[in-house]
Design a protein around this motif. Structure first.
Motif, mmCIF file in Angstrom:
data_model
loop_
_atom_site.group_PDB
_atom_site.id
_atom_site.type_symbol
_atom_site.label_atom_id
_atom_site.label_comp_id
_atom_site.label_asym_id
_atom_site.label_seq_id
_atom_site.Cartn_x
_atom_site.Cartn_y
_atom_site.Cartn_z
ATOM 1 N N ILE A 31 0.872 -1.171 0.000
ATOM 2 C CA ILE A 31 0.000 0.000 0.000
ATOM 3 C C ILE A 31 0.914 1.227 0.000
ATOM 4 N N HIS A 32 0.881 1.986 -1.103
ATOM 5 C CA HIS A 32 1.758 3.152 -1.243
ATOM 6 C C HIS A 32 1.069 4.385 -0.671
ATOM 7 N N LEU A 33 1.721 4.997 0.306
ATOM 8 C CA LEU A 33 1.117 6.125 1.027
ATOM 9 C C LEU A 33 1.968 7.381 0.852
ATOM 10 N N ASP A 34 1.440 8.332 0.111
ATOM 11 C CA ASP A 34 2.169 9.545 -0.243
ATOM 12 C C ASP A 34 1.953 10.650 0.782
ATOM 13 N N VAL A 35 2.987 10.891 1.572
ATOM 14 C CA VAL A 35 2.920 11.940 2.592
ATOM 15 C C VAL A 35 3.567 13.213 2.031
ATOM 16 N N VAL A 64 5.530 3.681 2.775
ATOM 17 C CA VAL A 64 5.306 5.113 3.040
ATOM 18 C C VAL A 64 6.332 5.971 2.298
ATOM 19 N N HIS A 65 5.838 6.828 1.432
ATOM 20 C CA HIS A 65 6.683 7.692 0.606
ATOM 21 C C HIS A 65 6.622 9.111 1.162
ATOM 22 N N LEU A 66 7.695 9.505 1.841
ATOM 23 C CA LEU A 66 7.724 10.818 2.494
ATOM 24 C C LEU A 66 8.237 11.896 1.548
ATOM 25 N N MET A 67 7.352 12.793 1.153
ATOM 26 C CA MET A 67 7.760 13.951 0.349
ATOM 27 C C MET A 67 7.671 15.161 1.273
ATOM 28 N N ILE A 68 8.579 15.154 2.245
ATOM 29 C CA ILE A 68 8.563 16.194 3.286
ATOM 30 C C ILE A 68 9.973 16.740 3.490
ATOM 31 N N ALA A 173 9.616 2.392 -9.146
ATOM 32 C CA ALA A 173 9.334 3.576 -9.956
ATOM 33 C C ALA A 173 7.971 4.089 -9.534
ATOM 34 N N ASP A 174 7.765 5.389 -9.675
ATOM 35 C CA ASP A 174 6.542 6.017 -9.165
ATOM 36 C C ASP A 174 6.185 7.218 -10.036
ATOM 37 N N GLY A 175 5.002 7.145 -10.653
ATOM 38 C CA GLY A 175 4.494 8.276 -11.409
ATOM 39 C C GLY A 175 4.191 7.949 -12.864
HETATM 40 ZN ZN ZN Z 1 4.627 8.113 -4.265
#
Ligand code: ZN
Ligand code: DX5
Length: 217
Positions: A31-35, A64-68, A173-175
């Motif tokens: 489960i990919h979770l974009d923070v 968990v993908h942290l974009m912070i 890969a993501d996007g």
């Molecule tokens: Zn992501």
């Protein structure tokens, strides 16, 4: 082996728990979770309390993908929320080595991500320390963007370096990933795919996940 990690960014947020359960029953491996914090990227999504609240809806790996801006500061919170794997950005303000060590000390798998403008070589010093490298195939911040095919040579470069050093590191890969580009990504070395609109935009999610997997055969 191919892993599909549906990105919850594209689900119905008003039913986040049920959506997490539903996608787990549709064949999701993770489960990919974009923070997102509205600082590192120009968008705000959700944080550790929301992830903790949906944890009970799935026994899949919480990716968990942290974009912070400062991921190091929040690793403990995401551990408590139930993260199994944490990706942070090399371009963030946190020290990469310290962040990897912190994640590992909590028995979570560490992963580092690079944005489209960051070269492959930037992650080479971390390859013997992480379990995964996430190569962004769109500018981080929003779902539903167009896949950047020029990321393929960068992925291949990272894959070649992993193989040259005989390391056990998975590439995600993501996007913008869909049936039309998943095979090219697989051939470049990707084994884990974060897919948002390609799964949640489909009428039949289980079929969409199965078709993505079939496309790399
Ligand atoms: Zn992501
Ligand atoms: C973008 C996020 C992605 C996004 C993918 O910043 O990291 O995970 O949700 O969505 P799609 O597959 O629609 O590009």
């Amino acid at each position: 082996m191919v892993l599909i990690s549906p990105s919850m960014l594209s689900c119905d947020f008003s039913r986040l728990g049920e959506e997490t359960k539903n996608i787990s029953l549709c064949g999701a491996d993770m489960i990919h979770l974009d923070v997102m914090d509205g600082v590192f990227v120009p968008n705000i999504t959700f944080g550790a309390p929301v992830i903790g609240a949906i944890r009970k809806y799935s026994d899949k790996i919480f990716d968990v993908h942290l974009m912070i801006k400062d991921p190091y500061k929040y690793i403990d919170d995401f551990k408590k929320a139930g993260a199994d794997l944490i990706t942070f950005h090399l371009e963030s303000d946190s020290d990469a080595i310290e962040t990897v060590e912190k994640i590992r000390s909590l028995s979570i798998k560490p992963s580092v991500s690079i944005k489209p403008s960051t070269p492959a070589e930037a992650v080479f010093p971390l390859l013997d320390k992480v379990d995964m490298v996430l190569v962004m195939t769109v500018e981080p911040g929003f779902g539903g963007q167009k896949f950047m095919a020029d990321m393929l040579p960068k992925i291949k470069k990272i894959k070649d370096e992993i193989d040259r050093r005989n390391l056990d590191v998975m590439i995600q890969a993501d996007g913008g990933i869909g049936e039309d580009n998943i095979k090219a990504l697989y051939d470049a070395g990707v084994r884990c795919f974060a897919v948002g609109s390609g799964v949640f935009g489909a009428n039949d999610r289980a079929k969409a996940i199965a078709m993505l997997k079939k496309s790399v055969e």
